[in-house]
Write a protein that holds these residues in place. Structure first.
Motif, PDB file in Angstrom:
ATOM      1  N   GLY A 118       6.884  11.321   0.953  1.00 27.12           N
ATOM      2  CA  GLY A 118       6.731  11.066   2.390  1.00 27.12           C
ATOM      3  C   GLY A 118       7.977  10.433   2.982  1.00 27.12           C
ATOM      4  N   TYR A 119       7.927  10.147   4.277  1.00 22.10           N
ATOM      5  CA  TYR A 119       9.093   9.623   4.999  1.00 22.10           C
ATOM      6  C   TYR A 119       9.625   8.339   4.347  1.00 22.10           C
ATOM      7  N   ILE A 120       8.787   7.313   4.216  1.00 21.09           N
ATOM      8  CA  ILE A 120       9.282   6.068   3.609  1.00 21.09           C
ATOM      9  C   ILE A 120       9.190   6.150   2.082  1.00 21.09           C
ATOM     10  N   GLY A 121       8.222   6.942   1.588  1.00 17.49           N
ATOM     11  CA  GLY A 121       8.018   7.063   0.140  1.00 17.49           C
ATOM     12  C   GLY A 121       9.258   7.537  -0.601  1.00 17.49           C
ATOM     13  N   LYS A 122      10.015   8.451   0.026  1.00 17.13           N
ATOM     14  CA  LYS A 122      11.183   8.983  -0.696  1.00 17.13           C
ATOM     15  C   LYS A 122      12.243   7.896  -0.917  1.00 17.13           C
TER      16      LYS A 122
ATOM     17  N   ILE B 269       6.042   9.629 -10.108  1.00 21.96           N
ATOM     18  CA  ILE B 269       5.747  10.076  -8.740  1.00 21.96           C
ATOM     19  C   ILE B 269       4.464  10.900  -8.772  1.00 21.96           C
ATOM     20  N   PHE B 270       3.440  10.373  -8.113  1.00 24.05           N
ATOM     21  CA  PHE B 270       2.135  11.061  -8.066  1.00 24.05           C
ATOM     22  C   PHE B 270       2.175  12.021  -6.878  1.00 24.05           C
ATOM     23  N   THR B 271       2.097  13.307  -7.164  1.00 24.55           N
ATOM     24  CA  THR B 271       2.219  14.283  -6.073  1.00 24.55           C
ATOM     25  C   THR B 271       1.228  15.423  -6.267  1.00 24.55           C
TER      26      THR B 271
ATOM     27  N   GLY C 109      -1.485  15.286  -9.197  1.00 25.82           N
ATOM     28  CA  GLY C 109      -2.843  14.795  -8.957  1.00 25.82           C
ATOM     29  C   GLY C 109      -3.147  14.803  -7.480  1.00 25.82           C
ATOM     30  N   ASP C 110      -4.241  14.162  -7.124  1.00 24.18           N
ATOM     31  CA  ASP C 110      -4.666  14.123  -5.720  1.00 24.18           C
ATOM     32  C   ASP C 110      -5.486  12.847  -5.518  1.00 24.18           C
ATOM     33  N   LEU C 111      -5.309  12.241  -4.353  1.00 26.52           N
ATOM     34  CA  LEU C 111      -6.112  11.058  -4.006  1.00 26.52           C
ATOM     35  C   LEU C 111      -7.605  11.334  -4.165  1.00 26.52           C
ATOM     36  N   HIS C 112      -7.985  12.586  -3.916  1.00 29.22           N
ATOM     37  CA  HIS C 112      -9.407  12.943  -3.939  1.00 29.22           C
ATOM     38  C   HIS C 112      -9.871  13.383  -5.319  1.00 29.22           C
ATOM     39  N   ASN C 113      -9.020  13.223  -6.329  1.00 29.34           N
ATOM     40  CA  ASN C 113      -9.399  13.561  -7.705  1.00 29.34           C
ATOM     41  C   ASN C 113      -9.310  12.276  -8.526  1.00 29.34           C
TER      42      ASN C 113
ATOM     43  N   SER D 248       1.555   2.515  -2.926  1.00 27.03           N
ATOM     44  CA  SER D 248       1.092   3.638  -2.109  1.00 27.03           C
ATOM     45  C   SER D 248       1.930   3.706  -0.850  1.00 27.03           C
ATOM     46  N   THR D 249       2.467   4.900  -0.577  1.00 22.38           N
ATOM     47  CA  THR D 249       3.203   5.128   0.674  1.00 22.38           C
ATOM     48  C   THR D 249       2.582   6.325   1.392  1.00 22.38           C
ATOM     49  N   VAL D 250       1.260   6.480   1.224  1.00 21.31           N
ATOM     50  CA  VAL D 250       0.591   7.617   1.874  1.00 21.31           C
ATOM     51  C   VAL D 250       0.669   7.436   3.397  1.00 21.31           C
ATOM     52  N   GLY D 251       0.572   8.556   4.096  1.00 23.59           N
ATOM     53  CA  GLY D 251       0.728   8.534   5.548  1.00 23.59           C
ATOM     54  C   GLY D 251      -0.492   7.958   6.256  1.00 23.59           C
ATOM     55  N   GLY D 252      -0.329   7.739   7.549  1.00 25.45           N
ATOM     56  CA  GLY D 252      -1.362   7.111   8.361  1.00 25.45           C
ATOM     57  C   GLY D 252      -2.735   7.748   8.223  1.00 25.45           C
ATOM     58  N   GLU D 253      -2.766   9.084   8.087  1.00 24.50           N
ATOM     59  CA  GLU D 253      -4.059   9.787   8.032  1.00 24.50           C
ATOM     60  C   GLU D 253      -4.798   9.514   6.725  1.00 24.50           C
ATOM     61  N   SER D 254      -4.079   9.007   5.705  1.00 18.02           N
ATOM     62  CA  SER D 254      -4.714   8.770   4.394  1.00 18.02           C
ATOM     63  C   SER D 254      -4.977   7.295   4.114  1.00 18.02           C
ATOM     64  N   VAL D 255      -4.707   6.424   5.101  1.00 13.26           N
ATOM     65  CA  VAL D 255      -4.835   4.973   4.858  1.00 13.26           C
ATOM     66  C   VAL D 255      -6.242   4.623   4.351  1.00 13.26           C
ATOM     67  N   ALA D 256      -7.286   5.119   5.025  1.00 10.09           N
ATOM     68  CA  ALA D 256      -8.662   4.770   4.628  1.00 10.09           C
ATOM     69  C   ALA D 256      -8.998   5.312   3.240  1.00 10.09           C
TER      70      ALA D 256
ATOM     71  N   SER E 206      -0.320   1.176   1.280  1.00  4.50           N
ATOM     72  CA  SER E 206       0.562   1.708   2.322  1.00  4.50           C
ATOM     73  C   SER E 206       0.406   0.891   3.603  1.00  4.50           C
ATOM     74  N   GLU E 207       1.475   0.171   3.924  1.00  4.96           N
ATOM     75  CA  GLU E 207       1.498  -0.640   5.156  1.00  4.96           C
ATOM     76  C   GLU E 207       2.776  -0.308   5.892  1.00  4.96           C
ATOM     77  N   PHE E 208       3.874  -1.012   5.519  1.00  4.83           N
ATOM     78  CA  PHE E 208       5.200  -0.689   6.045  1.00  4.83           C
ATOM     79  C   PHE E 208       5.249  -0.692   7.567  1.00  4.83           C
ATOM     80  N   GLY E 209       4.687  -1.746   8.154  1.00  8.15           N
ATOM     81  CA  GLY E 209       4.737  -1.852   9.611  1.00  8.15           C
ATOM     82  C   GLY E 209       4.530  -3.287  10.041  1.00  8.15           C
ATOM     83  N   THR E 210       3.884  -3.448  11.201  1.00  7.46           N
ATOM     84  CA  THR E 210       3.578  -4.769  11.735  1.00  7.46           C
ATOM     85  C   THR E 210       2.556  -5.452  10.827  1.00  7.46           C
TER      86      THR E 210
ATOM     87  N   CYS F  81       7.188  -4.557   6.901  1.00  6.39           N
ATOM     88  CA  CYS F  81       8.643  -4.443   7.146  1.00  6.39           C
ATOM     89  C   CYS F  81       8.959  -4.371   8.629  1.00  6.39           C
ATOM     90  N   ASN F  82       7.927  -4.313   9.464  1.00 10.77           N
ATOM     91  CA  ASN F  82       8.103  -4.078  10.903  1.00 10.77           C
ATOM     92  C   ASN F  82       8.671  -2.674  11.120  1.00 10.77           C
ATOM     93  N   GLY F  83       9.587  -2.466  12.095  1.00 13.58           N
ATOM     94  CA  GLY F  83       9.950  -1.089  12.459  1.00 13.58           C
ATOM     95  C   GLY F  83      10.983  -0.450  11.536  1.00 13.58           C
TER      96      GLY F  83
END
Ligand code: NAP
Length: 308
Positions: free
Chosen positions: A14-18, A33-35, A62-66, A82-90, A111-115, A152-154
């Motif tokens: 992902g964007y920050i994951g790489k 690297i789990f992909t 692998g997969d989060l859902h496995n 975890s650096t999964v994207g916003g849609e996978s946070v839950a 996965s956070e990496f924000g405020t 990390c904020n922005g």
């Protein structure tokens, strides 16, 4: 010296994951690297994966859902990032379940990496997004999993190339729009440096069960100050339009969902000052540039030079 922890990165393409995956391998951590299988066939992401392999990282399909794939991967390592994207946070509750079952993890970084989501002041739809991350914090704590929450904020690359001008990809040379009165301090940090501090934190007892908060002084400026730094680089004064709090709230209501997410997150940072409007108390947090003085954080001033 103790051997470096083995790290599993979920979302490494992902964007920050790489950046995190690369920093992990370059810092000498055995890196996994789990992909997903499908990602290995993706034209660009497969090149990223080849780069990770050339740095010595191992791919784990692998997969989060496995559940079985997660447990098996986690059993091989000491640390899970975890650096999964916003849609996978839950969906990270599935990582928490797998970590509980595996029983060997010394540190989990969800996965956070924000405020900092425990201190943010926001309106919808940002509030629900921040709450999703806070819910994962509470689930990690309830499960008794040793952790570090990275605030990390922005990302510098998200805001600085166009000085936060949502209608442009390049930095303004005539006019600039400033959200609010432009005075609350925000924080923008280069992705490579976020990744490096994140990796340093995994074996650091000072970050155990703490929030790693980024506020390097040279990266902590208000919207107005960032504009002023940019103006001095291009030797020109820009025509400024200030958008009032009331107008931003109206724009959030009237914008399509994607834009209203970006606007409401910007509102929390630039109007409510959520990146800096609280003290970092030792009971809950540590500041990254104080902890790692050896990381020479690229200041906003230095970063903007490349666009002038
Ligand atoms: N502070 C800021 O300025 C800022 C800006 C943007 C994002 N963020 C935050 O940074 C974090 C990461 O976001 P991002 O934009 O970097 O992520 P992203 O680019 O959307 O990447 C997400 C990664 O998640 C993995 N993934 C998705 N579904 C998966 C599944 N079912 N199983 C396994 N892996 C799965 C994918 O890896 P594979 O394809 O390899 O499986 C993908 O590469 C988020 O918490 C986000 O909110 C912060």
């Amino acid at each position: 010296m103790a051997p470096k922890s083995k790290i599993l990165i979920i979302g490494g393409t992902g964007y920050i994951g790489k950046f995190v995956a690369e920093a992990s391998a370059k810092q000498g951590h055995p890196t996994f690297i789990f992909t997903r299988e499908s990602t290995t066939k993706h034209p660009e992401k497969s090149k990223l994966l080849d780069n990770f392999k050339s740095l010595g990282a191992k791919l784990v399909i692998g997969d989060l859902h496995n559940h079985e794939s997660l447990v098996k991967a986690i059993k091989e390592v000491d640390v899970v990032i975890s650096t999964v994207g916003g849609e996978s946070v839950a969906d990270q509750v599935k990582i928490i379940e797998a970590i509980k079952e595996a029983g060997n993890v010394k540190r989990f970084l969800p996965s956070e990496f924000g405020t900092d989501v425990d201190h943010v002041i926001s309106v919808e739809p940002a509030t629900s997004i921040f709450k999703g991350k806070a819910d994962i914090r509470r689930a990690v704590e309830a499960a008794g999993i040793p952790h570090t929450f990275v605030s990390c904020n922005g990302f510098a690359g998200y805001f600085l190339p166009n000085i936060g001008q949502m209608d442009s990809y390049t930095a303004p040379r005539e006019k600039v729009t400033i959200l609010g009165d432009g005075t609350p301090k925000a924080v923008f940090v280069k992705e490579e440096e976020i990744a490096l501090a994140t990796i340093k934190s995994v074996d650091d007892p000072r970050t155990l069960n703490k929030i790693l908060i980024f506020r390097p002084p040279g990266n902590t400026l208000s919207f107005k100050e960032i504009v002023s730094v940019w103006e001095s680089k291009i030797g020109k004064t820009l025509e400024k339009t200030y958008v009032s709090d009331e107008q931003i709230l109206k724009n959030i209501q009237e914008s399509p969902f994607g834009l209203s997410i970006m606007l409401s997150i910007s509102h929390s940072v630039f109007v409510k000052g959520s990146a800096t409007n609280f003290e970092i108390e030792p009971s809950f947090g540590v500041e990254a540039s104080e902890l790692y003085p050896e990381i020479k954080f690229t200041s906003i001033d230095q970063y903007l030079s490349q666009f002038a």
